[in-house]
Scaffold this motif. Structure first.
Motif, PDB file in Angstrom:
ATOM      1  N   LYS A 179     -31.243   3.461  -9.039  1.00  8.51           N
ATOM      2  CA  LYS A 179     -30.763   3.105 -10.375  1.00  8.51           C
ATOM      3  C   LYS A 179     -31.726   2.127 -11.001  1.00  8.51           C
ATOM      4  N   THR A 230     -33.777   2.785 -21.388  1.00  6.53           N
ATOM      5  CA  THR A 230     -33.380   4.014 -20.719  1.00  6.53           C
ATOM      6  C   THR A 230     -32.761   3.662 -19.377  1.00  6.53           C
ATOM      7  N   ARG A 282     -31.305   4.751 -15.680  1.00  8.70           N
ATOM      8  CA  ARG A 282     -31.452   5.844 -14.704  1.00  8.70           C
ATOM      9  C   ARG A 282     -30.353   5.690 -13.647  1.00  8.70           C
TER      10      ARG A 282
END
Ligand SMILES: NC(=O)c1ccc[n+]([C@@H]2O[C@H](COP(=O)([O-])OP(=O)(O)OC[C@H]3O[C@@H](n4cnc5c(N)ncnc54)[C@H](O)[C@@H]3O)[C@@H](O)[C@H]2O)c1
Length: 334
Positions: free
Chosen positions: A254, A270, A272
């Motif tokens: 992450k 962004t 993840r």
């Protein structure tokens, strides 16, 4: 074969006795304790070891190569110093001692006498921490941002030291080890609820020169029994939960990446959210690995992972924390 004398066969020392008695290249030669009952129990379980209640008797015995000290922390400086002056290699339980100036003298004494001085920072020998160190050093986690640790329980309330000195040496040693550095400043806050002048709970923040940060929460007055660390990196995040029987380490793929060429607010960062994986971690007993390491360091003249400098740096952080607690959380230089 290395002849080992264990001094202090109390609730922790008996584990050291058991481990040193089991090593192929060491002999449990002697056990020393002031407590007659503990000495009697040890003599019955380990008839091969001679027993004594007198530390001087151990230090004057030319057959003793190394002394393992598991007495109360307030005696560590005196006992470790005496053993080094007697020409013995020394393993001393954590914390190495209770003051920075004393720790510096122990380092000096070990160096000038060319003796090994190793501190019982057990977690540095834990296979899970070895794995974490590999992940940090290989760059698998990316840039390390921060970490936090929780060492909590309801029980073993000590009256000779507070939760910070009793529990935090483990966490501080791991933070320094993983970060490859010693913090510049410590800010710590604690409160005494059960006994006057002895903090039952301490929250401490360690600040490193490059912006990395570590938070350490220690308490023996908490409903949870927790032995947990979380490390947050730019690429991955990882947890080490020592209360888990098997799945001690979990790696989270992450992360959050700032997007420099975003056109709308929602695209600025962004996120993840990838997989979680659980690496296989050896179940070897950390204390056995630590005892083996001590013996190997002496026999093969290797530097110890938790050597005297390492012990000194942990005491520096502990002492800065003590000053900070006294100052109500004011940041203190390490
Ligand atoms: N590494 C770890 O995970 C870990 C865990 C628990 C305790 N410890 C450390 O181990 C040390 C001992 O803790 P404990 O809980 O076993 O304490 P304890 O009080 O149960 O045992 C200490 C023993 O030392 C003996 N002793 C004291 N002075 C002595 C002397 N002059 N000569 C001979 N014997 C003497 C006492 O009689 C006692 O049996 C502490 O430094 C503690 O921080 C480490």
């Amino acid at each position: 074969m290395l002849n080992i004398a264990v001094v202090g066969a109390g609730s922790w020392g008996k584990n050291l006795v058991r481990n040193f008695a089991s090593l192929p290249h060491a002999a449990l030669y002697c056990v020393c304790d002031k407590d007659a009952e503990r000495l009697k129990a040890t003599a019955a379980a380990y008839p091969q070891a001679r027993t004594t209640s007198d530390l001087d008797d151990v230090l004057s015995d030319g057959k003793v190569d190394a002394v393992v000290i598991a007495t109360d922390a307030k005696f560590h400086y005196e006992h470790a110093g005496a053993a080094l002056r007697a020409g013995k290699h020394v393993y001393v339980e954590k914390p190495m001692c209770q003051r920075v100036d004393e720790a510096e003298k122990l380092v000096e004494s070990a160096n000038s006498g060319d003796r090994k001085l190793m501190v019982g920072h057990l977690l540095l020998y834990h296979p899970a921490v070895t794995r974490l160190k590999g992940m940090v050093d290989s760059g698998e986690l990316g840039e390390i941002y921060y970490m936090y640790t929780q060492r909590l329980n309801l029980g073993v309330v000590r009256s000779n030291e507070n939760a910070w000195w009793s529990l935090a040496p483990h966490d501080i040693s791991v933070v320094n080890f993983l970060f490859g550095d010693t913090p510049e400043r410590v800010s710590a806050q604690g409160q005494c609820y059960l006994q006057d002048g002895i903090e039952d709970v301490v929250f401490a923040t360690l600040y490193f020169g490059d912006g990395r940060m570590a938070q350490i929460h220690t308490s023996w007055l908490d409903p949870h029994k927790m032995r947990r660390m979380t490390i947050v990196g730019s690429q991955k995040m990882v947890t080490f939960d020592d209360m888990e029987a098997a799945e001690k380490v979990k790696v989270y793929d992450k992360g959050a990446t700032p997007n420099l060429s975003y056109s709308s607010y929602g695209e600025a960062i962004t996120l993840r959210q990838g997989d979680i994986y659980i690496p296989r971690i050896s179940t070897a007993e950390p204390l056995k690995l630590e005892c083996e390491h001590f013996v190997r360091c002496i026999l093969e003249d290797e530097p110890a992972t938790s050597d005297a400098e390492n012990g000194l740096n942990v005491v520096r952080v502990l002492e800065a924390g003590r000053r900070s607690i006294a100052g109500g959380g004011r940041p203190e230089e390490v």
